[in-house]
Each structure stands twice: as structure tokens, then as C-alpha cells.
Scaffold this active site. Structure first.
Site, PDB file in Angstrom:
ATOM      1  CG  HIS A  41       0.193   6.233  -0.530  1.00 14.81           C
ATOM      2  ND1 HIS A  41      -0.896   6.658  -1.254  1.00 14.81           N
ATOM      3  CD2 HIS A  41      -0.308   5.572   0.565  1.00 14.81           C
ATOM      4  CE1 HIS A  41      -2.014   6.291  -0.645  1.00 14.81           C
ATOM      5  NE2 HIS A  41      -1.684   5.622   0.462  1.00 14.81           N
TER       6      HIS A  41
ATOM      7  CG  HIS B 129      -1.860   1.134   1.296  1.00 19.97           C
ATOM      8  ND1 HIS B 129      -3.132   1.103   0.759  1.00 19.97           N
ATOM      9  CD2 HIS B 129      -1.719   2.383   1.836  1.00 19.97           C
ATOM     10  CE1 HIS B 129      -3.734   2.257   0.955  1.00 19.97           C
ATOM     11  NE2 HIS B 129      -2.902   3.053   1.615  1.00 19.97           N
ATOM     12  CD  GLU B 130       1.597   3.645   3.635  1.00 14.58           C
ATOM     13  OE1 GLU B 130       1.908   4.718   3.085  1.00 14.58           O
ATOM     14  OE2 GLU B 130       0.517   3.483   4.220  1.00 14.58           O
TER      15      GLU B 130
END
Length: 372
Positions: free
Chosen positions: A21, A17-18
Site C-alpha cells: 500500500h 502487505h502494508e
């Protein structure tokens, strides 16, 4: 062991997920100050270029700290009138970038969770997943599996969903590797007798004794039953190409079902009718991860994919402190033509974070109460 597997799963999901980003922030030219796994306090960190990569004490999440994303770092501060009060590192802060770039960064984590689920499901399909088959088409490797157990039925205290029934015996009669119809007929012949079942649960084997009784199945009130639904299950492997295509279809079908399920839960919560028994927090997920891993790597991959899709749906909700909440702020700023004052945005996000932590505490207490 279940806790270690859970931490490994959580680490993978947070990292993916990170990374979404992080990658899009870098790609759009934003300055990324920190990539953190877990929440502070910090255990240690390593700086590479302008970014510090850190490992933090509480392994229940992660974060990417982008320069100016909150509007209150040096170089990204925003006044109440929406104007930037200081230079912004040559236009590399989050707030200096276009609304489309900001939205892309926020959506990237959710997108990565969906893509990661697709990868895991495709890998599981290629390795082989347990698939229900008609008993007339079952191969020699098929097994009789418990799909569901009725509450307060004779089987409720003896069997769990996922158990493999290997044999049954009663009154001097026994059957080995039964089919659903053969097992049902056997139970019907031994109503009110103690039936001994040999079953396998993951890698462990056990013996259970149940006594069939009439009236368990309302549609057939006179037939003795123990209260289980059964199916023949065998491992089905797909070629890599087919696994990828089928994995794509399965991923987005599951994503739709997950969104509908979470939407229904939120709707019930608004009406005060939410059923917490359908929700699991960290403690509950530890147990579920342990159960999935007991059934093999493909089952663990499928379960991890399911969690990843749940995280994607939850994160897109327009709630403060979630990616969806921040995305809503970007949309509002796009309409009004100026940034939301950092002070107000910070207060709203802080309230949202506190509410999320409170919800996690409630769910955790509920999980623990089920173990006592």
C-alpha cells in the site's frame, strides 16, 4: 518460543502487505501520513519526511494512513453530495487521485502477499522440502512419515500427522527404518498384540504403544491396522532457477486451492453449516507455527507462505473494512461518477470492523476450548 516465532511471522506478513500500500501510494503521488505496525495505542513513532512510522501496542495487524483516504481528514472532506468541501493538498489526497490509482493502492497489499509467498516457497524449494516418494525409489535418507491418523483409531492417541516412525517392535520381533509395506506387514503379523513404536516429532523423540485391531480400515475389514496412512519422505532440493519456476507454479496452485477452500467455507457459513474446526485464529496459529518450526526452516517458510496466501484471499473479499470492501466502494464510485459520502462509508466500514473483531473473538474462543 512459539509465540515469539508467531509474532515474527505476523510482523513480516503485515510489513510486506502494508509496504505494498505504502509504495504504490507514494508512487502515485499520494501523501502518506503514517505507516503503523500493530494497532493503537501507539508505543512510539519516528517521523521521516511527511510520514510518521509508528509501533503500536497490539501486534495483530498494521496500517498505512493515506491523506484523505476516508474522505474525512482536513483536505479530503467530502460532502453528502459528493463534492469536496476543502482544498486537498494540491491534489495529493487519496480521493483526488484517479479510480485506477485508488484501486492500485488497495490491490498492492494483496499482490505483495502473493509475491511474498512466491519468494518464501522458492526459498524453501532451494533449501529442500520434504517430498513423498515411492518406496521403490526412496534414497538412503528417506523416512517413514505419518500423513494422516484416523480419528478414534488405535493410533489416534499416540501419533500425529508428521511423525517419523523410526522402528517398531512386538513379540520379540522388531524392524528398523521401515517402509510402508514392511510396516503394514509387521502390523498384520501382530494383530491384538501391543506394538511399541519409536517415533520422532520435530526435534523430539518418543515411544508409543498401540494395539492393532481388525476393522479399522473398512476396505480391508479383516486386516489388523492401527489407523495411519504412511509415506516415504525425503528432502528434495532444487536449483535456484528451478526453485523459482516451481515456486511460481506451486504458489498459484495453492492460491487457487486457498480461494476455493475459503469460498467453500463462506458458502457453508451462509447455509449455517460452517465447520469451525477447519479455521484457526491467533491462538491456533501460534500452535501451528510452533509445529512447523519444529520441522525446520523450510517447513516454517512454507507455512508462512500459506498464511500469506490466506491473507491475500481474505483481504480481496468484498467485505467492509477489508481491502476488497474498499475496492468495491471504488468500483461503485466509478460507476456513479462521484464519491460515496464519507459518513455512510465510515458507518459501513465500522460495522464491518466490529463484525470482523467479533468473528476473531469467536474463533479465538474455539481455539482456546480445544486446548482445555
Amino acid at each position: 518460543m512459539s509465540i515469539l516465532i508467531f509474532l515474527g511471522v505476523l510482523f513480516a506478513l503485515v510489513l510486506v502487505h502494508e509496504l505494498g500500500h505504502f509504495a504504490v501510494a507514494k508512487w502515485t503521488g499520494m501523501r502518506v501520513d503514517e505507516f503503523g505496525i500493530g494497532f493503537p495505542p501507539r508505543l512510539f513513532g519516528v517521523r521521516k519526511g511527511e510520514t510518521e512510522y509508528t509501533l503500536n501496542l497490539f501486534p495483530i495487524g498494521g496500517f498505512v494512513r493515506i491523506f484523505g483516504e476516508n474522505g474525512d481528514e482536513a483536505g479530503g472532506e467530502v460532502n453528502d453530495d459528493g463534492a469536496s468541501s476543502v482544498p486537498s493538498d494540491g491534489g495529493r489526497s487519496f480521493t483526488d487521485k484517479s479510480r485506477w490509482a485508488q484501486a492500485a493502492v488497495l490491490v498492492a497489499g494483496i499482490t505483495m502477499n502473493i509475491l511474498f509467498a512466491w519468494l518464501l516457497i522458492s526459498a524453501a524449494f532451494a533449501m529442500g522440502v520434504e517430498t513423498s516418494v515411492d518406496e521403490s525409489e526412496a534414497g538412503p535418507g528417506a523416512r517413514l512419515v505419518v500423513l494422516n491418523v484416523l480419528p478414534e483409531s488405535p493410533a489416534a492417541s499416540a501419533l500425529d500427522a508428521g511423525d517419523v516412525i523410526e522402528s517398531a517392535s512386538a513379540g520379540g520381533e522388531s524392524i528398523e527404518s521401515p517402509t510402508p509395506s514392511a510396516f503394514s506387514e509387521f502390523i498384520g503379523r501382530h494383530g491384538d498384540e501391543a506394538v511399541t513404536l519409536a517415533y520422532r516429532r520435530g526435534s523430539e523423540r518418543g515411544i508409543a504403544e498401540v494395539t492393532p485391531k481388525a476393522g479399522v480400515v473398512s476396505a480391508e475389514a479383516s486386516r489388523p491396522a492401527i489407523g495411519v496412512s504412511l509415506s516415504m519422505v525425503e528432502k528434495e532440493r532444487r536449483a535456484v532457477g528451478a526453485a523459482i519456476v516451481d515456486g511460481f507454479t506451486y504458489t498459484f496452485t495453492s492460491l487457487k486451492e486457498t480461494a476455493l477452500g475459503i469460498g467453500g467455507l463462506l458458502y457453508d457459513a451462509i447455509r449455517g453449516r460452517a465447520d469451525l474446526s477447519q479455521v484457526a485464529g491467533p491462538v491456533g496459529i501460534v500452535g501451528l507455527v510452533g509445529q512447523a518450526s519444529a520441522y525446520g526452516l523450510s517447513a516454517l517458510l512454507m507455512f508462512t507462505a500459506f498464511i500469506s496466501l490466506n491473507l491475500a484471499v481474505i483481504n480481496i473479499l468484498p467485505f467492509p473494512a477489508l481491502d476488497g470492501g474498499r475496492l468495491l466502494f471504488v468500483a461503485i464510485e466509478s460507476v456513479k461518477g462521484s464519491p460515496i459520502p464519507a459518513r455512510y462509508a465510515g458507518i459501513v466500514n465500522a460495522i464491518g470492523f466490529v463484525l470482523l473483531i467479533a468473528l476473531m473473538v469467536v474463533i479465538t474462543v474455539h481455539d482456546v476450548s480445544k486446548l482445555i
